[in-house]
Design an enzyme around this catalytic site. Structure first.
Site, PDB file in Angstrom:
ATOM      1  N   SER A 158      19.915  38.792   7.753  1.00 44.79           N
ATOM      2  CA  SER A 158      19.403  37.702   6.925  1.00 44.79           C
ATOM      3  C   SER A 158      19.985  36.364   7.381  1.00 44.79           C
ATOM      4  CB  SER A 158      19.691  37.990   5.452  1.00 44.79           C
ATOM      5  OG  SER A 158      19.017  37.097   4.602  1.00 44.79           O
ATOM      6  N   GLU A 245       8.809  42.783   3.536  1.00 43.38           N
ATOM      7  CA  GLU A 245       9.789  41.785   3.118  1.00 43.38           C
ATOM      8  C   GLU A 245       9.341  40.350   3.349  1.00 43.38           C
ATOM      9  OE1 GLU A 245      13.057  40.402   5.523  1.00 43.38           O
ATOM     10  OE2 GLU A 245      13.052  42.357   6.514  1.00 43.38           O
ATOM     11  N   HIS A 275      13.788  43.511   2.210  1.00 45.24           N
ATOM     12  CA  HIS A 275      14.701  42.689   2.995  1.00 45.24           C
ATOM     13  C   HIS A 275      16.044  43.400   3.164  1.00 45.24           C
ATOM     14  CE1 HIS A 275      16.242  39.007   4.685  1.00 45.24           C
ATOM     15  NE2 HIS A 275      17.150  38.865   3.750  1.00 45.24           N
TER      16      HIS A 275
END
Length: 310
Positions: A158, A245, A275
């Site tokens: 991320s 996601e 995610h």
């Protein structure tokens, strides 16, 4: 390696429940100095439950000047000549080495390699470029400890995936020897959120535009993007992303950009996954197979003739 055609029943059920409960709540809540301490605590506690450390994992805290973090060593992780530098996610405003001990233990176990999780400074207390500087310091610190660049693999998820890739691009731009490879789980590539917001309909169970824009605003007001340039010496890269996601389009675009300038990049899109599904193996059984794929990628880098010829 080819991802499965469809996520497991448990994965799909988890995503659907989260999409109608956690996601709207996360999108509605403010992200500020009043709410972040609680949010950070809740995230860490939740990650310990959905992704606990594997049995036999050891963790050693490091506080060496400006470099802070944790060495995590999984069971039978007996490789001493290499290391993985892990940059955790959390939207630049959350996440911690303790929360990611489970991720690090799995990555260490599957690669038989110790993992150093960088404890970089978080926004809004420490906005950009504090995180980038801390990640670069951690990389240089590992070099000073005797790890050659081609014995260091940089990984992240991320926001941490953005920072990990940004480190590799910065090294290439400055002609600093880069790492042996990159492993990126659901990386952000465009902090302006243009790519993610114009991608396919978001079916993520947690992440939304509303949540992302609030978190990123604390980190930077600049529309930072990962833009590799032709002529750069870029490390081989593995990108894994969830098919359902919010940042899937970011991962796909980053893979395309790396390939367009001559970089070697393997992209794995895991159907129905949220995610960074790798952080929740208790809810997403596919996480185990994703770590296996990442482990094979890292092992291939560290055991290649180019890496062993010293």
């Amino acid at each position: 390696m080819t991802a499965p055609d469809r996520g497991s029943l448990r994965t799909r059920a988890t995503r659907l429940v989260a999409e109608h409960t956690v996601k709207p709540l996360a999108a509605a809540l403010p992200v500020n100095t009043a709410t972040l301490p609680v949010a950070r605590f809740v995230i860490e506690a939740a990650m310990r439950v959905v992704g606990p450390s594997l049995p036999g994992t050891s963790a050693h805290r490091v506080d060496d000047g400006a470099v802070r973090g944790e060495f995590v060593t999984g069971l039978k992780a007996d490789r001493l000549d290499a290391v993985i530098l892990y940059v955790h996610g959390g939207g630049f405003v959350a996440g911690s080495v303790a929360a990611y001990r489970g991720v690090a233990s799995r990555l260490s176990t599957t690669t038989r390699t110790p993992v150093f999780v960088a404890d970089y400074r978080l926004a809004p207390e420490h906005p950009s470029p504090c995180a980038q500087l801390d990640v670069a310091r951690a990389y240089r610190w590992l070099l000073r400890r005797g790890f050659a660049p081609d014995r260091i693999v940089v990984a992240g998820d991320s926001a941490g995936g953005f920072l990990a890739a940004d480190l590799a691009l910065a090294n290439a731009r400055l002609r600093i020897p880069g790492p042996a490879g990159l492993v990126l789980f659901s990386p952000m590539a465009d902090l302006g959120l243009r790519i993610a917001h114009t991608g396919d309909r978001n079916r993520d169970g947690v992440i939304s535009y509303a949540l992302s824009v609030k978190a990123v605003a604390h980190f930077t007001s600049d529309r930072l993007e990962l833009r590799p340039e032709r002529g750069m010496t870029l490390p081989p890269t593995l990108i894994q992303t969830g098919g359902a996601e919010y940042f899937a389009a970011d991962a796909i675009e980053l893979a395309d950009r790396l390939r367009q300038v001559g970089g070697a990049c393997e992209l794995q899109v895991w159907p129905d996954q949220m995610h960074v599904f790798q952080v929740m193996p208790a809810l997403a059984p596919e996480a185990r197979f994703a770590f296996g794929a990442a482990g094979r990628f890292v092992t291939s880098l560290l055991e290649s003739p180019a890496a062993t010829a010293v």
